[in-house]
Write an enzyme that holds these catalytic residues in place. Structure first.
Site, PDB file in Angstrom:
ATOM      1  N   SER A  85       0.839  -1.204   0.000  1.00 42.98           N
ATOM      2  CA  SER A  85       0.000   0.000   0.000  1.00 42.98           C
ATOM      3  C   SER A  85       0.872   1.253   0.000  1.00 42.98           C
ATOM      4  CB  SER A  85      -0.875   0.034   1.249  1.00 42.98           C
ATOM      5  OG  SER A  85      -1.677  -1.108   1.320  1.00 42.98           O
TER       6      SER A  85
HETATM    7  N1  SAH Z   1      -0.215  -5.044   4.209  1.00 38.19           N
HETATM    8  C1  SAH Z   1       0.589  -5.321   3.036  1.00 38.19           C
HETATM    9  C2  SAH Z   1      -0.115  -5.004   1.742  1.00 38.19           C
HETATM   10  C3  SAH Z   1      -1.297  -5.841   1.552  1.00 38.19           C
HETATM   11  S1  SAH Z   1      -1.738  -6.220  -0.118  1.00 38.19           S
HETATM   12  C4  SAH Z   1       1.920  -4.622   3.082  1.00 38.19           C
HETATM   13  O1  SAH Z   1       2.210  -3.893   4.052  1.00 38.19           O
HETATM   14  O2  SAH Z   1       2.700  -4.821   2.152  1.00 38.19           O
HETATM   15  C5  SAH Z   1      -2.979  -7.415   0.298  1.00 38.19           C
HETATM   16  C6  SAH Z   1      -2.425  -8.774   0.671  1.00 38.19           C
HETATM   17  O3  SAH Z   1      -3.529  -9.563   1.091  1.00 38.19           O
HETATM   18  C7  SAH Z   1      -1.795  -9.523  -0.493  1.00 38.19           C
HETATM   19  O4  SAH Z   1      -0.496  -9.916  -0.145  1.00 38.19           O
HETATM   20  C8  SAH Z   1      -2.693 -10.728  -0.691  1.00 38.19           C
HETATM   21  O5  SAH Z   1      -2.014 -11.906  -1.106  1.00 38.19           O
HETATM   22  C9  SAH Z   1      -3.278 -10.897   0.698  1.00 38.19           C
HETATM   23  N2  SAH Z   1      -4.546 -11.630   0.743  1.00 38.19           N
HETATM   24  C10 SAH Z   1      -5.567 -11.647  -0.160  1.00 38.19           C
HETATM   25  N3  SAH Z   1      -6.557 -12.450   0.258  1.00 38.19           N
HETATM   26  C11 SAH Z   1      -6.171 -12.950   1.464  1.00 38.19           C
HETATM   27  C12 SAH Z   1      -6.749 -13.850   2.401  1.00 38.19           C
HETATM   28  N4  SAH Z   1      -7.948 -14.405   2.215  1.00 38.19           N
HETATM   29  N5  SAH Z   1      -6.072 -14.152   3.520  1.00 38.19           N
HETATM   30  C13 SAH Z   1      -4.836 -13.602   3.756  1.00 38.19           C
HETATM   31  N6  SAH Z   1      -4.221 -12.759   2.907  1.00 38.19           N
HETATM   32  C14 SAH Z   1      -4.880 -12.428   1.773  1.00 38.19           C
END
Ligand code: SAH
Length: 216
Positions: free
Chosen positions: A64
């Site tokens: 993000s």
């Molecule tokens: N917080 C992160 C950015 C998040 S991007 C940072 O600081 O970099 C969103 C993330 O959620 C992605 O890595 C994606 O793979 C994960 N994601 C998507 N669906 C998910 C689920 N059901 N359970 C856990 N993670 C998930």
């Protein structure tokens, strides 16, 4: 770890931009001033790491943009030693910001590649963060209740299962909506089944929260 003055300078510029955009929580700003964001992004993109933009990471996901990390963290109203569950570890940057602020952090990632990558960085930077490979829709029952739950992927609606894992007096912050834009409700658990919801009036664009873990 030694780092160049250029990177520190870029980080200070990032901080100035966050303040200009209204981030005022000193604890959030201090954590973001300290954590080397470029470590979470591919080598060679150190300058981009400090721009106020999202950036691609492995598995077609994104870290993000700094403003989004700052505002979600500010909305959590974190206290030292709070037990926090982050859903969507991604690069690990958000989890490290929470840990730097003194929280007791649990984080879940669906993609194995990202889960393993983040674990490596947590170790490299010396943060003790409980990271799990799994499906965030399930939460993490065995470590519940959590004082704070932070979702960092777009979720169509908040599952009751996650609300059940929130402590009384706890707060959940999540981008809710479809793939295009999301709003950011702030849900406070007043007692057993009693919630108060407020809103942050900015539209966001997160990658979607998908079902089930995946081994890539
Ligand atoms: N917080 C992160 C950015 C998040 S991007 C940072 O600081 O970099 C969103 C993330 O959620 C992605 O890595 C994606 O793979 C994960 N994601 C998507 N669906 C998910 C689920 N059901 N359970 C856990 N993670 C998930």
């Amino acid at each position: 770890m030694k780092e160049s003055l250029i990177l520190k300078g870029l980080r200070n510029i990032m901080l100035d931009r966050l303040k200009e955009r209204g981030i005022s929580d000193v604890n959030v700003l201090n954590a973001m001033a300290k954590v080397p964001r470029h470590i979470f992004i591919s080598k060679g993109f150190e300058v981009q790491a400090y721009e106020d933009k999202p950036f691609s990471i492995a598995g077609g996901q994104t870290i993000s943009q700094p403003f989004t990390v700052a505002i979600q963290t500010e909305l959590l109203q974190l206290q030292k030693f709070d037990r926090v569950l982050e859903i969507g570890t991604g690069s690990g940057y958000q989890a490290v910001i929470l840990a730097e602020m003194g929280a007791n952090v649990y984080t879940i990632e669906r993609l194995k590649e990202l889960y393993l990558g983040a674990q490596r960085i947590f170790r490299q930077l010396g943060y003790s963060i409980n990271s799990c490979w799994g499906d965030g829709y399930e939460g993490k029952e065995i470590y519940a209740p959590f004082k704070k739950i932070l979702i960092t992927a777009a979720i169509p609606q908040i599952p009751q299962r996650l609300l059940d894992q929130l402590d009384t007096g706890g707060r959940l912050v999540a981008p809710v909506g479809d793939g295009n834009t999301q709003i950011m409700p702030i849900i406070d658990k007043i007692s057993g089944n009693d919630y108060v919801t407020s809103h942050c009036n900015i539209p966001f664009k997160f990658v979607p929260m998908l079902r089930d873990k995946k081994s890539i």
